[in-house]
Design a protein around this motif. Structure first.
Motif, PDB file in Angstrom:
ATOM      1  N   LEU A  19      41.809  17.425  18.011  1.00 35.92           N
ATOM      2  CA  LEU A  19      41.441  18.183  16.813  1.00 35.92           C
ATOM      3  C   LEU A  19      42.140  19.535  16.786  1.00 35.92           C
ATOM      4  CD1 LEU A  19      37.626  17.358  16.626  1.00 35.92           C
ATOM      5  CD2 LEU A  19      39.487  16.383  15.266  1.00 35.92           C
ATOM      6  N   LEU A  20      42.271  20.161  17.944  1.00 34.98           N
ATOM      7  CA  LEU A  20      43.004  21.430  18.016  1.00 34.98           C
ATOM      8  C   LEU A  20      44.484  21.221  17.703  1.00 34.98           C
ATOM      9  CD1 LEU A  20      41.333  23.039  21.142  1.00 34.98           C
ATOM     10  CD2 LEU A  20      41.078  23.751  18.765  1.00 34.98           C
ATOM     11  N   ALA A  21      45.028  20.105  18.157  1.00 29.96           N
ATOM     12  CA  ALA A  21      46.433  19.802  17.872  1.00 29.96           C
ATOM     13  C   ALA A  21      46.643  19.581  16.375  1.00 29.96           C
ATOM     14  CB  ALA A  21      46.877  18.572  18.655  1.00 29.96           C
ATOM     15  N   ILE A  22      45.671  18.957  15.712  1.00 27.46           N
ATOM     16  CA  ILE A  22      45.772  18.773  14.264  1.00 27.46           C
ATOM     17  C   ILE A  22      45.792  20.131  13.572  1.00 27.46           C
ATOM     18  CG2 ILE A  22      44.538  17.920  12.227  1.00 27.46           C
ATOM     19  CD1 ILE A  22      43.586  15.565  13.977  1.00 27.46           C
ATOM     20  N   GLY A  23      44.936  21.048  14.038  1.00 27.97           N
ATOM     21  CA  GLY A  23      44.925  22.395  13.472  1.00 27.97           C
ATOM     22  C   GLY A  23      46.259  23.101  13.648  1.00 27.97           C
ATOM     23  N   ARG A  24      46.859  22.945  14.835  1.00 27.86           N
ATOM     24  CA  ARG A  24      48.175  23.560  15.070  1.00 27.86           C
ATOM     25  C   ARG A  24      49.238  22.944  14.167  1.00 27.86           C
ATOM     26  NH1 ARG A  24      46.381  23.190  20.409  1.00 27.86           N
ATOM     27  NH2 ARG A  24      47.593  21.304  20.749  1.00 27.86           N
ATOM     28  N   ASN A  25      49.157  21.636  13.952  1.00 31.90           N
ATOM     29  CA  ASN A  25      50.120  20.979  13.060  1.00 31.90           C
ATOM     30  C   ASN A  25      49.960  21.446  11.621  1.00 31.90           C
ATOM     31  OD1 ASN A  25      51.471  19.505  14.987  1.00 31.90           O
ATOM     32  ND2 ASN A  25      50.099  17.755  14.828  1.00 31.90           N
ATOM     33  N   LYS A  26      48.712  21.684  11.200  1.00 32.68           N
ATOM     34  CA  LYS A  26      48.487  22.194   9.845  1.00 32.68           C
ATOM     35  C   LYS A  26      49.091  23.590   9.685  1.00 32.68           C
ATOM     36  CE  LYS A  26      44.336  19.590   8.712  1.00 32.68           C
ATOM     37  NZ  LYS A  26      42.911  19.655   8.338  1.00 32.68           N
ATOM     38  N   MET A  27      48.926  24.429  10.699  1.00 30.98           N
ATOM     39  CA  MET A  27      49.513  25.774  10.627  1.00 30.98           C
ATOM     40  C   MET A  27      51.033  25.714  10.657  1.00 30.98           C
ATOM     41  SD  MET A  27      46.909  28.175  12.792  1.00 30.98           S
ATOM     42  CE  MET A  27      46.742  27.099  14.204  1.00 30.98           C
ATOM     43  N   ALA A  28      51.583  24.794  11.446  1.00 30.09           N
ATOM     44  CA  ALA A  28      53.038  24.631  11.481  1.00 30.09           C
ATOM     45  C   ALA A  28      53.554  24.153  10.128  1.00 30.09           C
ATOM     46  CB  ALA A  28      53.428  23.647  12.584  1.00 30.09           C
ATOM     47  N   ASN A  29      52.796  23.290   9.468  1.00 25.46           N
ATOM     48  CA  ASN A  29      53.175  22.821   8.139  1.00 25.46           C
ATOM     49  C   ASN A  29      53.208  23.981   7.147  1.00 25.46           C
ATOM     50  OD1 ASN A  29      53.835  20.818   6.220  1.00 25.46           O
ATOM     51  ND2 ASN A  29      51.688  20.629   5.620  1.00 25.46           N
ATOM     52  N   GLU A  30      52.232  24.886   7.241  1.00 28.57           N
ATOM     53  CA  GLU A  30      52.211  26.056   6.355  1.00 28.57           C
ATOM     54  C   GLU A  30      53.387  26.993   6.648  1.00 28.57           C
ATOM     55  OE1 GLU A  30      48.357  27.712   6.954  1.00 28.57           O
ATOM     56  OE2 GLU A  30      47.340  26.002   6.006  1.00 28.57           O
ATOM     57  N   ARG A  31      53.719  27.167   7.925  1.00 29.97           N
ATOM     58  CA  ARG A  31      54.872  28.013   8.273  1.00 29.97           C
ATOM     59  C   ARG A  31      56.164  27.402   7.739  1.00 29.97           C
ATOM     60  NH1 ARG A  31      52.250  28.236  13.272  1.00 29.97           N
ATOM     61  NH2 ARG A  31      53.712  26.729  14.119  1.00 29.97           N
ATOM     62  N   THR A  32      56.256  26.088   7.775  1.00 27.22           N
ATOM     63  CA  THR A  32      57.446  25.421   7.249  1.00 27.22           C
ATOM     64  C   THR A  32      57.561  25.633   5.746  1.00 27.22           C
ATOM     65  OG1 THR A  32      57.297  23.772   8.999  1.00 27.22           O
ATOM     66  CG2 THR A  32      58.655  23.207   7.096  1.00 27.22           C
ATOM     67  N   LEU A  33      56.441  25.554   5.032  1.00 27.11           N
ATOM     68  CA  LEU A  33      56.471  25.831   3.598  1.00 27.11           C
ATOM     69  C   LEU A  33      56.925  27.263   3.342  1.00 27.11           C
ATOM     70  CD1 LEU A  33      55.922  24.986   0.664  1.00 27.11           C
ATOM     71  CD2 LEU A  33      53.590  25.850   0.987  1.00 27.11           C
ATOM     72  N   LEU A  34      56.442  28.206   4.123  1.00 28.19           N
ATOM     73  CA  LEU A  34      56.872  29.592   3.960  1.00 28.19           C
ATOM     74  C   LEU A  34      58.369  29.760   4.225  1.00 28.19           C
ATOM     75  CD1 LEU A  34      53.854  31.496   5.534  1.00 28.19           C
ATOM     76  CD2 LEU A  34      54.452  31.297   3.118  1.00 28.19           C
ATOM     77  N   ALA A  35      58.910  28.982   5.143  1.00 30.46           N
ATOM     78  CA  ALA A  35      60.353  29.024   5.394  1.00 30.46           C
ATOM     79  C   ALA A  35      61.119  28.496   4.177  1.00 30.46           C
ATOM     80  CB  ALA A  35      60.698  28.206   6.633  1.00 30.46           C
ATOM     81  N   TYR A  36      60.593  27.452   3.545  1.00 31.89           N
ATOM     82  CA  TYR A  36      61.219  26.955   2.314  1.00 31.89           C
ATOM     83  C   TYR A  36      61.170  28.023   1.220  1.00 31.89           C
ATOM     84  CZ  TYR A  36      62.001  22.071   3.625  1.00 31.89           C
ATOM     85  OH  TYR A  36      62.473  20.929   4.197  1.00 31.89           O
ATOM     86  N   VAL A  37      60.046  28.724   1.098  1.00 34.01           N
ATOM     87  CA  VAL A  37      59.923  29.784   0.095  1.00 34.01           C
ATOM     88  C   VAL A  37      60.923  30.899   0.383  1.00 34.01           C
ATOM     89  CG1 VAL A  37      58.383  31.572  -0.823  1.00 34.01           C
ATOM     90  CG2 VAL A  37      57.526  29.262  -0.452  1.00 34.01           C
ATOM     91  N   ARG A  38      61.040  31.266   1.644  1.00 36.02           N
ATOM     92  CA  ARG A  38      61.990  32.324   2.026  1.00 36.02           C
ATOM     93  C   ARG A  38      63.424  31.908   1.693  1.00 36.02           C
ATOM     94  NH1 ARG A  38      61.047  32.642   7.523  1.00 36.02           N
ATOM     95  NH2 ARG A  38      62.663  31.094   7.804  1.00 36.02           N
ATOM     96  N   THR A  39      63.773  30.672   1.962  1.00 38.66           N
ATOM     97  CA  THR A  39      65.116  30.183   1.649  1.00 38.66           C
ATOM     98  C   THR A  39      65.341  30.150   0.146  1.00 38.66           C
ATOM     99  OG1 THR A  39      65.057  28.839   3.654  1.00 38.66           O
ATOM    100  CG2 THR A  39      66.721  28.274   2.013  1.00 38.66           C
ATOM    101  N   PHE A  40      64.337  29.702  -0.589  1.00 42.19           N
ATOM    102  CA  PHE A  40      64.407  29.686  -2.054  1.00 42.19           C
ATOM    103  C   PHE A  40      64.680  31.086  -2.596  1.00 42.19           C
ATOM    104  CE2 PHE A  40      61.689  30.610  -5.788  1.00 42.19           C
ATOM    105  CZ  PHE A  40      62.346  29.873  -6.750  1.00 42.19           C
TER     106      PHE A  40
END
Length: 93
Positions: A19-40
């Motif tokens: 369950l903790l690993a799922i939480g970390r994956n969710k946060m990593a997914n949000e960081r990846t979206l922010l990287a897409y926004v930064r690139t955009f």
């Protein structure tokens, strides 16, 4: 690409570490979206700057090319974020 890496996981058998690993994956997914926004935003700023500050035709054309590329990058980022979010949300309801 329709095969989810999470389809073999049974949500009822998840441990606290899982369950903790799922939480970390969710946060990593949000960081990846922010990287897409930064690139955009970077591509948009670069495109507008080339259009506004240069009178050379090749730079202006490059500027006009960067703007739709930025939009495409953002659309891809949003779709990937939504897909990963759905897969992770299905693991832990």
């Amino acid at each position: 690409m329709s095969d989810s890496p999470y389809k073999a996981i049974v949500p009822e058998t998840l441990s606290n570490a899982d369950l903790l690993a799922i939480g970390r994956n969710k946060m990593a997914n949000e960081r990846t979206l922010l990287a897409y926004v930064r690139t955009f935003l970077s591509f948009i700023v670069a495109g507008v700057s080339l259009i506004q500050f240069f009178n050379v035709t090749s730079f202006v054309l490059l500027g006009y090319l960067l703007i739709p590329v930025a939009v495409i990058i953002m659309i891809i980022g949003i779709f990937r974020f939504i897909k990963a979010k759905r897969e992770l949300d299905n693991l832990h309801k």
